[in-house]
Design a protein around this motif. Structure first.
Motif, PDB file in Angstrom:
ATOM      1  N   VAL A 106       0.859  -1.177   0.000  1.00  0.00           N
ATOM      2  CA  VAL A 106       0.000   0.000   0.000  1.00  0.00           C
ATOM      3  C   VAL A 106       0.896   1.229   0.000  1.00  0.00           C
ATOM      4  CG1 VAL A 106      -1.758   1.270   1.296  1.00  0.00           C
ATOM      5  CG2 VAL A 106      -1.779  -1.227   1.291  1.00  0.00           C
ATOM      6  N   VAL A 107       0.597   2.202  -0.870  1.00  0.00           N
ATOM      7  CA  VAL A 107       1.322   3.467  -0.888  1.00  0.00           C
ATOM      8  C   VAL A 107       0.776   4.336   0.240  1.00  0.00           C
ATOM      9  CG1 VAL A 107       1.869   5.544  -2.218  1.00  0.00           C
ATOM     10  CG2 VAL A 107       1.716   3.324  -3.374  1.00  0.00           C
ATOM     11  N   LEU A 108       1.675   4.816   1.099  1.00  0.00           N
ATOM     12  CA  LEU A 108       1.288   5.649   2.238  1.00  0.00           C
ATOM     13  C   LEU A 108       1.398   7.122   1.889  1.00  0.00           C
ATOM     14  CD1 LEU A 108       3.244   3.717   5.004  1.00  0.00           C
ATOM     15  CD2 LEU A 108       0.831   3.480   4.377  1.00  0.00           C
ATOM     16  N   ASP A 109       0.741   7.938   2.679  1.00  0.00           N
ATOM     17  CA  ASP A 109       0.857   9.381   2.524  1.00  0.00           C
ATOM     18  C   ASP A 109       2.272   9.787   2.925  1.00  0.00           C
ATOM     19  OD1 ASP A 109      -0.342  12.112   2.185  1.00  0.00           O
ATOM     20  OD2 ASP A 109       0.329  12.220   4.280  1.00  0.00           O
ATOM     21  N   TYR A 110       3.040  10.280   1.963  1.00  0.00           N
ATOM     22  CA  TYR A 110       4.467  10.573   2.160  1.00  0.00           C
ATOM     23  C   TYR A 110       4.695  11.557   3.299  1.00  0.00           C
ATOM     24  CZ  TYR A 110       9.312  11.558   1.033  1.00  0.00           C
ATOM     25  OH  TYR A 110      10.676  11.686   1.107  1.00  0.00           O
ATOM     26  N   LEU A 111       3.954  12.659   3.313  1.00  0.00           N
ATOM     27  CA  LEU A 111       4.157  13.681   4.343  1.00  0.00           C
ATOM     28  C   LEU A 111       3.805  13.176   5.736  1.00  0.00           C
ATOM     29  CD1 LEU A 111       3.063  17.013   2.659  1.00  0.00           C
ATOM     30  CD2 LEU A 111       5.360  16.252   3.250  1.00  0.00           C
ATOM     31  N   SER A 112       2.808  12.331   5.858  1.00  0.00           N
ATOM     32  CA  SER A 112       2.449  11.779   7.162  1.00  0.00           C
ATOM     33  C   SER A 112       3.587  10.943   7.742  1.00  0.00           C
ATOM     34  CB  SER A 112       1.187  10.919   7.061  1.00  0.00           C
ATOM     35  OG  SER A 112       0.079  11.702   6.731  1.00  0.00           O
ATOM     36  N   VAL A 113       4.217  10.142   6.914  1.00  0.00           N
ATOM     37  CA  VAL A 113       5.338   9.318   7.384  1.00  0.00           C
ATOM     38  C   VAL A 113       6.529  10.203   7.746  1.00  0.00           C
ATOM     39  CG1 VAL A 113       6.945   7.465   6.795  1.00  0.00           C
ATOM     40  CG2 VAL A 113       4.561   7.334   6.027  1.00  0.00           C
ATOM     41  N   GLU A 114       6.835  11.183   6.917  1.00  0.00           N
ATOM     42  CA  GLU A 114       7.946  12.089   7.204  1.00  0.00           C
ATOM     43  C   GLU A 114       7.709  12.874   8.498  1.00  0.00           C
ATOM     44  OE1 GLU A 114      10.954  12.467   5.582  1.00  0.00           O
ATOM     45  OE2 GLU A 114      10.359  10.716   4.402  1.00  0.00           O
ATOM     46  N   LYS A 115       6.465  13.287   8.721  1.00  0.00           N
ATOM     47  CA  LYS A 115       6.129  13.998   9.962  1.00  0.00           C
ATOM     48  C   LYS A 115       6.292  13.081  11.170  1.00  0.00           C
ATOM     49  CE  LYS A 115       2.969  17.430   8.044  1.00  0.00           C
ATOM     50  NZ  LYS A 115       1.567  17.876   7.980  1.00  0.00           N
ATOM     51  N   TRP A 116       5.974  11.802  10.999  1.00  0.00           N
ATOM     52  CA  TRP A 116       6.153  10.847  12.090  1.00  0.00           C
ATOM     53  C   TRP A 116       7.631  10.789  12.486  1.00  0.00           C
ATOM     54  CZ3 TRP A 116       8.989   6.582  13.216  1.00  0.00           C
ATOM     55  CH2 TRP A 116       8.608   5.857  14.354  1.00  0.00           C
ATOM     56  N   PHE A 117       8.512  10.675  11.495  1.00  0.00           N
ATOM     57  CA  PHE A 117       9.950  10.639  11.808  1.00  0.00           C
ATOM     58  C   PHE A 117      10.403  11.933  12.470  1.00  0.00           C
ATOM     59  CE2 PHE A 117      10.137   7.189   8.592  1.00  0.00           C
ATOM     60  CZ  PHE A 117      10.738   6.235   9.394  1.00  0.00           C
ATOM     61  N   ALA A 118       9.925  13.063  11.984  1.00  0.00           N
ATOM     62  CA  ALA A 118      10.296  14.350  12.587  1.00  0.00           C
ATOM     63  C   ALA A 118       9.846  14.424  14.041  1.00  0.00           C
ATOM     64  CB  ALA A 118       9.692  15.498  11.781  1.00  0.00           C
ATOM     65  N   LYS A 119       8.701  13.837  14.335  1.00  0.00           N
ATOM     66  CA  LYS A 119       8.147  13.886  15.689  1.00  0.00           C
ATOM     67  C   LYS A 119       8.824  12.904  16.640  1.00  0.00           C
ATOM     68  CE  LYS A 119       3.619  13.544  17.972  1.00  0.00           C
ATOM     69  NZ  LYS A 119       2.182  13.294  17.715  1.00  0.00           N
ATOM     70  N   TYR A 120       9.224  11.725  16.144  1.00  0.00           N
ATOM     71  CA  TYR A 120       9.654  10.650  17.040  1.00  0.00           C
ATOM     72  C   TYR A 120      11.108  10.204  16.914  1.00  0.00           C
ATOM     73  CZ  TYR A 120       4.747  10.167  18.256  1.00  0.00           C
ATOM     74  OH  TYR A 120       3.474  10.401  18.701  1.00  0.00           O
ATOM     75  N   CYS A 121      11.908  10.824  16.075  1.00  0.00           N
ATOM     76  CA  CYS A 121      13.322  10.427  16.017  1.00  0.00           C
ATOM     77  C   CYS A 121      14.060  10.779  17.311  1.00  0.00           C
ATOM     78  CB  CYS A 121      14.030  11.070  14.822  1.00  0.00           C
ATOM     79  SG  CYS A 121      13.868  10.080  13.333  1.00  0.00           S
TER      80      CYS A 121
END
Length: 134
Positions: free
Chosen positions: A51-66
Motif C-alpha cells: 500500500v502506498v502511504l501518505d508521504y508527508l504523514s510518514v515524514e512527519k512521524w519521523f520528525a516527531k519521534y526520532c
C-alpha cells in the motif's frame, strides 16, 4: 532547575534518545511480519499487500519521534533479559538498529535499557499508517 528541563520538554531525569540520526530506509515490525519502506520516493506499507502511504504523514512521524524522551532506569535483575524483537530500522547507510521490548514500558537498544512512554504511542501511530492510502 526544573523549569530548564521543562523548557526542553523533559523532566529532570529524562534525556533525548536520537535513534534515527541517519535517514531510515525501512522499519520491519516483527510481531506483524510487515514493514514500512521507502522505495522510489514513496513510503510503502508491505505485508500481504503493498500500500502506498501518505508521504508527508510518514515524514512527519519521523520528525516527531526520532528524538524520544527516555529515562535510563535503575532496574532489577529482570532487566538483564534481552527482550523480544519489536522492530528493526534499516538506514540508508546500511546500518540496522533493533528495538527489543522487555515489558510495557522498557526497551533494550544498543545494549542499554530505556523507559519511554512515548515510544508505545509512536508505534501505535506508525502501525495506524496501514490504511492511509494516497
Amino acid at each position: 532547575m526544573s523549569q530548564f528541563w521543562a523548557s526542553l520538554g523533559l523532566s529532570h531525569n529524562e534525556q533525548r534518545l536520537n535513534w534515527c540520526d541517519e535517514r531510515v530506509q525501512s522499519i520491519h515490525f516483527y510481531n506483524k511480519d510487515a514493514k514500512i519502506t521507502e522505495e522510489s520516493g514513496k513510503w510503502l506499507w508491505k505485508s500481504n499487500d503493498t500500500v502506498v502511504l501518505d508521504y508527508l504523514s510518514v515524514e512527519k512521524w519521523f520528525a516527531k519521534y526520532c528524538l524520544l524522551p527516555v529515562v535510563e532506569p535503575q532496574l532489577s535483575g529482570d532487566s538483564q533479559a534481552q527482550g523480544a524483537p519489536l522492530f528493526e530500522a534499516l538506514f540508508v547507510n546500511g546500518e540496522r538498529l533493533t528495538f527489543h521490548q522487555i515489558d510495557d514500558e522498557h526497551v533494550r537498544l544498543k545494549g542499554k535499557v530505556y523507559r519511554s512512554k512515548i515510544l508505545r504511542e509512536a508505534l501505535k501511530e506508525l502501525l495506524a499508517f496501514d490504511p492511509k492510502i494516497e
